[in-house]
Enzyme design. Sequence first.
Site, PDB file in Angstrom:
ATOM      1  N   ARG A 197       0.826  -1.198   0.160  1.00 30.66           N
ATOM      2  CA  ARG A 197       0.002  -0.127   0.088  1.00 30.66           C
ATOM      3  C   ARG A 197       0.859   1.386   0.055  1.00 30.66           C
ATOM      4  NH1 ARG A 197      -4.364  -1.078   4.657  1.00 30.66           N
ATOM      5  NH2 ARG A 197      -2.978  -2.802   4.976  1.00 30.66           N
TER       6      ARG A 197
ATOM      7  N   SER B  25       8.118  -4.887   6.275  1.00 36.56           N
ATOM      8  CA  SER B  25       7.870  -6.265   7.382  1.00 36.56           C
ATOM      9  C   SER B  25       8.927  -7.290   7.210  1.00 36.56           C
ATOM     10  CB  SER B  25       6.407  -6.524   7.084  1.00 36.56           C
ATOM     11  OG  SER B  25       5.413  -5.297   7.070  1.00 36.56           O
TER      12      SER B  25
ATOM     13  N   ASP C 242       6.349  -3.949  10.686  1.00 35.44           N
ATOM     14  CA  ASP C 242       4.858  -3.776  10.809  1.00 35.44           C
ATOM     15  C   ASP C 242       4.390  -3.853  12.059  1.00 35.44           C
ATOM     16  OD1 ASP C 242       5.810  -6.314  10.687  1.00 35.44           O
ATOM     17  OD2 ASP C 242       4.102  -7.115   9.160  1.00 35.44           O
TER      18      ASP C 242
HETATM   19  C1  BG6 Z   1      -1.665  -4.888   7.597  1.00 33.95           C
HETATM   20  C2  BG6 Z   1      -0.446  -3.818   8.059  1.00 33.95           C
HETATM   21  O1  BG6 Z   1      -2.894  -4.435   7.985  1.00 33.95           O
HETATM   22  O2  BG6 Z   1      -1.429  -6.158   8.145  1.00 33.95           O
HETATM   23  C3  BG6 Z   1       0.715  -4.418   7.358  1.00 33.95           C
HETATM   24  O3  BG6 Z   1      -0.823  -2.744   7.575  1.00 33.95           O
HETATM   25  C4  BG6 Z   1       0.872  -5.875   7.802  1.00 33.95           C
HETATM   26  O4  BG6 Z   1       1.631  -3.768   7.795  1.00 33.95           O
HETATM   27  C5  BG6 Z   1      -0.496  -6.759   7.581  1.00 33.95           C
HETATM   28  O5  BG6 Z   1       2.069  -6.502   7.499  1.00 33.95           O
HETATM   29  C6  BG6 Z   1      -0.195  -7.985   8.159  1.00 33.95           C
HETATM   30  O6  BG6 Z   1      -1.135  -8.891   7.863  1.00 33.95           O
HETATM   31  P1  BG6 Z   1      -1.009  -9.639   6.647  1.00 33.95           P
HETATM   32  O7  BG6 Z   1      -2.115 -10.773   6.807  1.00 33.95           O
HETATM   33  O8  BG6 Z   1      -1.345  -8.877   5.350  1.00 33.95           O
HETATM   34  O9  BG6 Z   1       0.095 -10.358   6.541  1.00 33.95           O
HETATM   35  C1  GLC Z   2       8.076 -11.953   9.150  1.00 36.04           C
HETATM   36  C2  GLC Z   2       8.955 -10.839   9.120  1.00 36.04           C
HETATM   37  C3  GLC Z   2       8.581  -9.853  10.191  1.00 36.04           C
HETATM   38  C4  GLC Z   2       7.314  -9.196  10.081  1.00 36.04           C
HETATM   39  C5  GLC Z   2       6.248 -10.346  10.168  1.00 36.04           C
HETATM   40  C6  GLC Z   2       4.873 -10.002  10.036  1.00 36.04           C
HETATM   41  O1  GLC Z   2       7.968 -12.492  10.233  1.00 36.04           O
HETATM   42  O2  GLC Z   2      10.243 -11.531   9.284  1.00 36.04           O
HETATM   43  O3  GLC Z   2       9.421  -8.959  10.316  1.00 36.04           O
HETATM   44  O4  GLC Z   2       6.982  -8.547  11.128  1.00 36.04           O
HETATM   45  O5  GLC Z   2       6.621 -11.382   9.080  1.00 36.04           O
HETATM   46  O6  GLC Z   2       4.581  -9.227   8.537  1.00 36.04           O
END
Ligand code: BG6
Ligand code: GLC
Length: 921
Positions: free
Chosen positions: A541, A603, A657
């Site tokens: 995003r 992340s 994240d």
């Molecule tokens: C989102 C966050 O809502 O959730 C992200 O904005 C995050 O930063 C993500 O990585 C994690 O959830 P998923 O299921 O999209 O990996």
């Molecule tokens: C993976 C990444 C970590 C992140 C998580 C959730 O574990 O290594 O940095 O926070 O995924 O997205």
Amino acid sequence: MFAVHLLSFYFSKLQEDPTKKVDRFLYSMRLSDEQLMDISTRFSGEMKKGLSVETNSTATVKMLQTHVRSTPDGSEKGEFLALDLGGSRFKVLQVKVREDAGGGGVEMEEQIFPMPKELLNGKGTELFDHVSECLKDFLHQKNISLEDKHALGFTFSFPCQQSALDQGVLLNWSKDYRARGLQGKDVVQALTEAISRTGDMDIEVLALVNDTVGTMMTCGFDEKHCEVGLIIGTGTNACYMEELRHIELVEGDEGRMCVNTEWGAFGDDGALNDYITEFDREIDAASRNPGKQLFEKLVSGLYMGELVRLVVLKMAKLGLLFDGYVSDALRTKGKITNTHIAAVEQYKDGLRNTRDILLDLDLTPSSDDCVAVQHVCTVVSFRSSNLVAAGLAAILTRVRQNRKLKTLRITVGVDGTVYRTLPQYAKRLHKVVRRLVPDCHVRFVLSESGSSKGAAVVTAVAQRLASQRQQVDKTLSSFKLSPEQLGLVKASMRVGLEAGLKSNDPSPSALKMLPSFVFRTPDGTEHGKYLALDLGGTNFRVLLVKIRGSGSVQLYNKIYPIPLEIMQGTGEELFDHIVQCISDFLDYMGMKNARLPLGFTFSFPCQQQAIDSGTLVSWTKGFKATDCEGHDVVDMLRDAIKRRNEFDLDIVAVVNDTVGTMMSCAYEDPQCEIGLIAGTGSNVCYMEELRNIEKKEGCTEGEKGKQRMCVNTEWGSLGEDGCLGDIITQYDSQVDQQSFNHGKQRFEKLTSGLYLGEVVRQVLLDLTRRGLLFRGHVTEPLKTPGIFHTKYLSQIESDHLALHQVRSILQKLGLDSTCDDSIIVKEVCGAVSRRAAQLCGAGMAAVVDKIRENRSLDHLDVTVGVDGTLYKLHPHFSRVLQETVRTLAPQCHVTFVLSEEGSGKGAALITAVATQEQLDM
Ligand code: BG6
Ligand code: GLC
Ligand code: BG6
Ligand code: GLC
């Protein structure tokens, strides 16, 4: 009185064929084909009522589920004990069924035991104690080992509501049984209890079978198309194979199930009133169950002799027989039985037998009397077969229509003393059925070996299912974690956290514990306009975040797909793509020229040297773009912006994240000091005391003076030292082996969305290969990695979903499942996701206890900001997670708050704080 005299005078004056006299007297028992079709139509309506959810509770014809889903296919095998209770004889049997042996391959030994009349009307427990003692006698007499475990099929010829094959609640007694205390109870349980009272036997009752069903299966063992079972004996009843989609009370819409119609109750609501004679009413009034089982009372062996007696008595009283003489014997209930009717209907000796019977009743019959009485028997038994034909015609027509056939070929398995012993009965029945339903080619097969052979076949299937069940349960038990195991996971997590904080601890158990350079949560003074990027979750995003202060934040965002080839291409390609998306976003927002500060949620594990720099330690999840690991991701982003040479951005912060999520939630809740992601990946950050963090390279002197810093634990890597070895299953190992980062992120592979579906798929593959699922067919979709997204797991596990909906989800994934398959798939998903939630709970318990101990508190109140599709979409994940934390960290009160706006908002807040601090310096 006068009318009766006049009638008898009229009859006696007529010197005519005695059969005509009887025909006239019993004209209401003689039914035309038109009347039989009318009865058949009425019965058809009753069957529909019984099958429908709305009307079943008030329906007289109950149409009971039997849980028998198919007729024999020759694969049944084994040695079984059987009980046959409820017909004219109580039997105990041993049945040996050999696979593919056909009828000849079944060996049976049986023994009839007396059933004292008083037991039928005594206490239910005494009745079952007798049954179980006879069973033990039988084992002794046949030298069958008492030590071995035996499976037993229980033919119990009464209406039972079955929610499974090995369970059945007695709805009501019928025929001459009335034992107290069993109605409304599970008879399998009652029998099992009696068996344990008798003692010294190891017997498991695997199947409860109505005699109609036993009969259908007995005949079905030799005859492929036997799909109807019919009893005309002490009682009467029929069962048949109905389409599952029509049995509204049973979940599922595919295949068939045998339905026990319990047609004996037809007419209990008055549906047959215009066909019921005064004799039938008398029988009913004097019966053990007045007002009940009316059709049975018109048809079956228990009542037929008595019907004849009442007719003969009435005729005698009217002077139409025996010159009006009535003996005491003739007045006595039960003096004429079905056996007498059988003798009377004998082809050659019938008349002589009739005379003997009448003489035995202290009557002196003339030859005309004998002819007349013989004809009474004929009318009564003919009516019985006619009525059965009408009922059967309705069933056969239903089956034909169900299958959309012009003509139906079908076999009816039949049993019962009336059918067996009344010499004309079978022939008459067959003829009328063929006349009533000419479009059905019916073969009638007498069940030579009673219903127990069929019950044994049903038991064999039940045993196979039970053994499959056991294997499935055993497989799934490897995902069940004991409280001790969860405690150990918590302890390992704690060790990992502590070791990771030390700068010189090279121990393999150490978690990365990456400093985030975030020293405090927001205080509400933050404000300004920021750009944010959010890379690494399900979606990439780009956002514009306007922080107005005092809690008001406005977000604009656009989601961009990241194609797989970019995720796994070169680093330059990845960052060029990101910058292209930013460019598109700026165009879209009309703000190309505004040089805004940017917060970058990235992340993945980054070793940060400052808030605006971070070296990628290693890719995780599905990313593996080349030339990125070991490089500063902020530099890579800046380079890509330069390459594009279109706009400039001020990259102020790089944020994991978890950290973004914590900050985002902390903006509303100051107690939020932990961030949790349960999504594609799994990770946690929390506010650690700076004094505990030995790795402080990069911190300015000012920063070193702060109290706390948020640490990105990267807990997903727990287990890389083997500490989770005890709970890792073969399926987890397969998932690990097939992943990009073999041996890495072991905890993440047990707990996060990217891997749970894969674990499920590995289990399903194994169960299928072992023949326990999908009929043993390993199909292409099952071999395709990644088909079970979190979205589907969540849908499958949703509580309010009916089984056929689960099936349709699986079908959409290309998995053609039966309802039984769907149940197993749902269980597998449940086991895998529950374990994931428990493990996250155990990890979280370690984190909160650490924070509590850091602060030397007896009790900690803390909030966790959470994000991720697994947490958000899964119906049970958050509950199980929270329960586990409560159990494992009882001194902490942990509140979970969902991050509504994603971690982009948090990244902007961090950017705001960092910008402010830059200005302050
Ligand atoms: C989102 C966050 O809502 O959730 C992200 O904005 C995050 O930063 C993500 O990585 C994690 O959830 P998923 O299921 O999209 O990996
Ligand atoms: C993976 C990444 C970590 C992140 C998580 C959730 O574990 O290594 O940095 O926070 O995924 O997205
Ligand atoms: C027997 C079956 O052959 O027939 C029983 O084994 C069944 O299960 C019986 O109940 C029905 O006939 P009757 O005449 O004994 O009630
Ligand atoms: C009675 C019972 C039924 C049984 C039939 C024949 O009608 O209610 O369950 O099948 O008798 O024995």
